[in-house]
Design an enzyme around this catalytic site. Sequence first.
Site, PDB file in Angstrom:
ATOM      1  N   GLY A  45       0.777  -1.233   0.000  1.00  0.00           N
ATOM      2  CA  GLY A  45       0.000   0.000   0.000  1.00  0.00           C
ATOM      3  C   GLY A  45       0.810   1.284   0.000  1.00  0.00           C
ATOM      4  CG  ASP A 104      -6.776   0.637  10.115  1.00  0.00           C
ATOM      5  OD1 ASP A 104      -7.364   1.716  10.235  1.00  0.00           O
ATOM      6  OD2 ASP A 104      -6.889  -0.085   9.124  1.00  0.00           O
ATOM      7  CG  PHE A 153     -13.008  -0.360   3.374  1.00  0.00           C
ATOM      8  CD1 PHE A 153     -12.570  -1.446   4.125  1.00  0.00           C
ATOM      9  CD2 PHE A 153     -12.499  -0.189   2.090  1.00  0.00           C
ATOM     10  CE1 PHE A 153     -11.648  -2.337   3.601  1.00  0.00           C
ATOM     11  CE2 PHE A 153     -11.571  -1.081   1.572  1.00  0.00           C
ATOM     12  CZ  PHE A 153     -11.150  -2.161   2.327  1.00  0.00           C
ATOM     13  NE  ARG A 166      -2.683  -2.942  -3.651  1.00  0.00           N
ATOM     14  CZ  ARG A 166      -2.627  -3.151  -2.339  1.00  0.00           C
ATOM     15  NH1 ARG A 166      -2.455  -2.149  -1.516  1.00  0.00           N
ATOM     16  NH2 ARG A 166      -2.771  -4.362  -1.843  1.00  0.00           N
TER      17      ARG A 166
HETATM   18  C1  PRP Z   1      -2.277  -2.096   5.792  1.00  0.00           C
HETATM   19  C2  PRP Z   1      -1.284  -0.963   5.986  1.00  0.00           C
HETATM   20  C3  PRP Z   1      -0.520  -1.355   7.202  1.00  0.00           C
HETATM   21  C4  PRP Z   1      -1.533  -2.147   7.985  1.00  0.00           C
HETATM   22  C5  PRP Z   1      -2.051  -1.254   9.072  1.00  0.00           C
HETATM   23  O1  PRP Z   1      -1.681  -3.101   5.056  1.00  0.00           O
HETATM   24  O2  PRP Z   1      -0.441  -0.804   4.871  1.00  0.00           O
HETATM   25  O3  PRP Z   1       0.620  -2.126   6.905  1.00  0.00           O
HETATM   26  O4  PRP Z   1      -2.592  -2.519   7.120  1.00  0.00           O
HETATM   27  O5  PRP Z   1      -2.961  -1.941   9.880  1.00  0.00           O
HETATM   28  P1  PRP Z   1      -2.820  -2.037  11.464  1.00  0.00           P
HETATM   29  O6  PRP Z   1      -2.444  -0.674  11.978  1.00  0.00           O
HETATM   30  O7  PRP Z   1      -4.193  -2.468  11.878  1.00  0.00           O
HETATM   31  O8  PRP Z   1      -1.777  -3.060  11.782  1.00  0.00           O
HETATM   32  P2  PRP Z   1      -2.480  -4.285   4.368  1.00  0.00           P
HETATM   33  O9  PRP Z   1      -2.443  -5.482   5.262  1.00  0.00           O
HETATM   34  O10 PRP Z   1      -3.834  -3.815   3.951  1.00  0.00           O
HETATM   35  O11 PRP Z   1      -1.585  -4.642   3.093  1.00  0.00           O
HETATM   36  P3  PRP Z   1      -1.321  -3.809   1.747  1.00  0.00           P
HETATM   37  O12 PRP Z   1      -0.434  -2.643   2.140  1.00  0.00           O
HETATM   38  O13 PRP Z   1      -0.603  -4.763   0.844  1.00  0.00           O
HETATM   39  O14 PRP Z   1      -2.650  -3.355   1.198  1.00  0.00           O
END
Ligand code: PRP
Length: 178
Positions: A45, A104, A153, A166
């Site tokens: 991301g 998050d 979301f 994305r």
């Molecule tokens: C998202 C974001 C963080 C994580 C944050 O990644 O990039 O790494 O979630 O969440 P948290 O604070 O609840 O731990 P995701 O797993 O969606 O993967 P991506 O970046 O490949 O979309």
Amino acid sequence: MTTVPELERVLFTKQQIAARIKEVAAEISDRYAGKDLKLVGVLKGSVFFLTALAREITIPVKIDFLSLSSFTNMARSPGYVRIAKDLDEGIEGEDVLIVEDIVDTGLTLRYLLQTLAGRGPNSIGIVTLLDRTERRLAQVPVEYRCFEIPDRFVVGFGLDYKQHYRNLEYIAVMKPEK
Ligand code: PRP
């Protein structure tokens, strides 16, 4: 601008994002002047944000990436993650800035901070495009955030829904699933 029926509304336009990234990049350029700054992107991301941010930073900067996998089975606690693809190079003595698209629960960053701290960097900071503080479970020090967002979301500028959206140049709220 591409219009997508699944989207409820645009939260931040391309122009708003660019302007805010420029401001944050200026703060980072000031803070890390004379330091050995390395941006560490968390795949996938953060890629769009990292490249936009790096282009606006006015001091020398290195970049590296890692990716994480999360375990969701019942035997593990929620938010348990491991490194799936590690950094290509060490970070000893460097000033590391972890670059995220969104924070998050903070569980991912708590794990990353602990793991990277063991590698002897001079400092570790966090910069995120979006901060959804309402969902925080682990308190992590987020030094730089572009935008705080409500508990909805969102997609675009690196953020996905089932790996789509994305590449949107803006950030939008998804319509609730029926
Ligand atoms: C998202 C974001 C963080 C994580 C944050 O990644 O990039 O790494 O979630 O969440 P948290 O604070 O609840 O731990 P995701 O797993 O969606 O993967 P991506 O970046 O490949 O979309």
